[in-house]
Design a protein around this motif. Structure first.
Motif, mmCIF file in Angstrom:
data_model
loop_
_atom_site.group_PDB
_atom_site.id
_atom_site.type_symbol
_atom_site.label_atom_id
_atom_site.label_comp_id
_atom_site.label_asym_id
_atom_site.label_seq_id
_atom_site.Cartn_x
_atom_site.Cartn_y
_atom_site.Cartn_z
ATOM 1 N N CYS A 41 0.834 -1.212 0.000
ATOM 2 C CA CYS A 41 0.000 0.000 0.000
ATOM 3 C C CYS A 41 0.866 1.258 0.000
ATOM 4 O O CYS A 41 0.556 2.239 -0.689
ATOM 5 C CB CYS A 41 -0.940 0.000 1.201
ATOM 6 N N PRO B 63 -6.504 -0.977 3.767
ATOM 7 C CA PRO B 63 -7.942 -1.151 3.990
ATOM 8 C C PRO B 63 -8.273 -1.164 5.478
ATOM 9 O O PRO B 63 -7.560 -1.762 6.295
ATOM 10 C CB PRO B 63 -8.243 -2.495 3.321
ATOM 11 N N PRO C 118 -5.532 -5.497 -0.347
ATOM 12 C CA PRO C 118 -6.169 -4.964 -1.551
ATOM 13 C C PRO C 118 -6.330 -6.069 -2.592
ATOM 14 O O PRO C 118 -5.433 -6.911 -2.772
ATOM 15 C CB PRO C 118 -5.183 -3.886 -2.020
ATOM 16 N N CYS D 252 -13.313 -1.141 -3.154
ATOM 17 C CA CYS D 252 -12.630 -0.063 -2.430
ATOM 18 C C CYS D 252 -11.389 -0.586 -1.727
ATOM 19 O O CYS D 252 -11.445 -1.572 -0.984
ATOM 20 C CB CYS D 252 -13.585 0.557 -1.416
ATOM 21 N N ASN D 253 -10.256 0.097 -1.943
ATOM 22 C CA ASN D 253 -9.026 -0.272 -1.255
ATOM 23 C C ASN D 253 -9.047 0.122 0.212
ATOM 24 O O ASN D 253 -8.259 -0.381 1.008
ATOM 25 C CB ASN D 253 -7.820 0.397 -1.931
ATOM 26 N N ALA D 254 -9.922 1.058 0.572
ATOM 27 C CA ALA D 254 -9.944 1.555 1.944
ATOM 28 C C ALA D 254 -10.763 0.663 2.869
ATOM 29 O O ALA D 254 -10.345 0.366 3.985
ATOM 30 C CB ALA D 254 -10.482 2.982 1.977
ATOM 31 N N CYS D 255 -11.946 0.230 2.376
ATOM 32 C CA CYS D 255 -12.818 -0.553 3.266
ATOM 33 C C CYS D 255 -13.250 -1.889 2.670
ATOM 34 O O CYS D 255 -13.880 -2.687 3.354
ATOM 35 C CB CYS D 255 -14.062 0.268 3.634
ATOM 36 N N GLY D 256 -12.913 -2.119 1.392
ATOM 37 C CA GLY D 256 -13.267 -3.391 0.767
ATOM 38 C C GLY D 256 -14.664 -3.457 0.198
ATOM 39 O O GLY D 256 -15.058 -4.485 -0.362
#
Length: 321
Positions: free
Chosen positions: A47, A55, A61, A229-233
């Motif tokens: 990341c 995430p 990710p 989403c890479n942040a929360c999936g």
């Protein structure tokens, strides 16, 4: 870039292709094991290198799928080497003079998130081998392998990888013009790869809109478009149009190698948009040697070969261009 997109034409069936085709469907790798389980340090390092946040749920990710199958500098452990069938394909192509290779395409499909502690195993198959293709690089065959990646025995994703093994084309001798030489045809730009995950992006560019994906779970914006989403999936998303203002974050000036349809030198920039996401594009309205980090730019659109549209960025500084 598929064989059909890259090739100038398909040659007729030949003995080599018949010998290659018998390998389609054969195992390329079996019983492969990831050298490490999915783990937080590798997720964090990846990341950081990609400029993405880790995430929030701690999962890897999705686009890290292939990372967990790589052997690294020390190679794979015993029992996970590729099969003799794949080596036979490469040997047949080498014997036929197709000694050069270029990676042309990678496709991935994600079925479940990977989380720290998951043990990765994988199997691969030779999915397809194209008939002989003549490309600008030379003549050869496209070889596609499909890798099925499992996490704790459950299928988690599919990775397709395509190479072109080819015999390099010889440049024409300018001192010996051919009697049947045809007038030069204007070179065209390489076509973008459009698939189900990014078709909306390219359709919007045709309308002169640059759409940014927005996660409907956590609101994180992202470019380029991704399936989740890479942040929360979260796999759900909508879009917001870019306002158009941006700043050159980083750039390179392309001098070499020259490529058909391009006229070096020219500048390619990583532009940070006002919304906070970054996108690649050519810089216009200013000489290439005047491009710099921090240069304010505004979004513009370039129609290429009358067929597709690209985002470009024009300098907005007074007196530039």
């Amino acid at each position: 870039m598929t064989g059909e997109a890259a090739g100038n034409g398909q040659d007729g069936p030949d003995e080599l292709y018949e010998r290659l085709a018998v390998h389609v469907g054969q195992v390329a790798a079996a019983g492969g094991e990831g050298k490490d389980p999915v783990n937080e340090p590798m997720i964090r390092h990846w990341c950081e290198a990609m400029g993405h946040p880790v995430p929030a749920d701690g999962s890897a990710p999705a686009t890290m799928l292939q990372v967990w199958t790589m052997g690294g500098l020390s190679g794979h452990t015993a029992g996970t080497a590729r099969s003799s069938a794949y080596d036979d394909v490469l040997a047949l192509l080498d014997e036929a003079g197709c000694t050069s290779v270029v990676a042309t395409d990678c496709e991935q499909e994600y079925l479940r998130p990977l989380r720290p502690g998951d043990r990765i195993t994988y199997d691969a198959v030779i999915e397809s081998i194209s008939p002989r293709k003549t490309t600008k690089l030379g003549t050869g065959h496209f070889v596609t392998t499909r890798m099925d990646v499992q996490a704790n025995g459950e299928l988690s994703g599919t990775h397709r990888f395509r190479i072109l093994k080819y015999a390099p084309a010889r440049p024409p001798d300018p001192a010996s013009p051919r009697a049947d030489a045809k007038p030069a045809v204007r070179a065209t730009r390489p076509r973008p790869v459009v698939n189900r995950d990014n078709a909306g992006y390219w359709e919007a560019l045709e309308r002169h809109e640059l759409l940014i994906q927005r996660c409907t779970g956590c609101g994180t914006l992202r470019l380029p478009w991704l399936p989740g989403c890479n942040a929360c999936g979260c796999p759900d998303w909508d879009t917001v149009p870019a306002a158009g203002a941006g700043t050159v974050f980083s750039y390179v000036v392309m001098h070499h190698p020259p490529f058909p349809a391009f006229d070096p030198p020219y500048a390619v920039a990583l532009v940070e948009l006002a919304e906070g996401v970054r996108v690649l594009g050519n810089v216009t309205g200013v000489p290439y040697d005047k491009v710099r980090a921090g240069l304010p730019v505004t979004l513009d659109f370039l129609t290429v070969d009358g067929e597709f549209t690209l985002p470009v960025f024009r300098s907005v500084e007074a007196g530039e261009g």
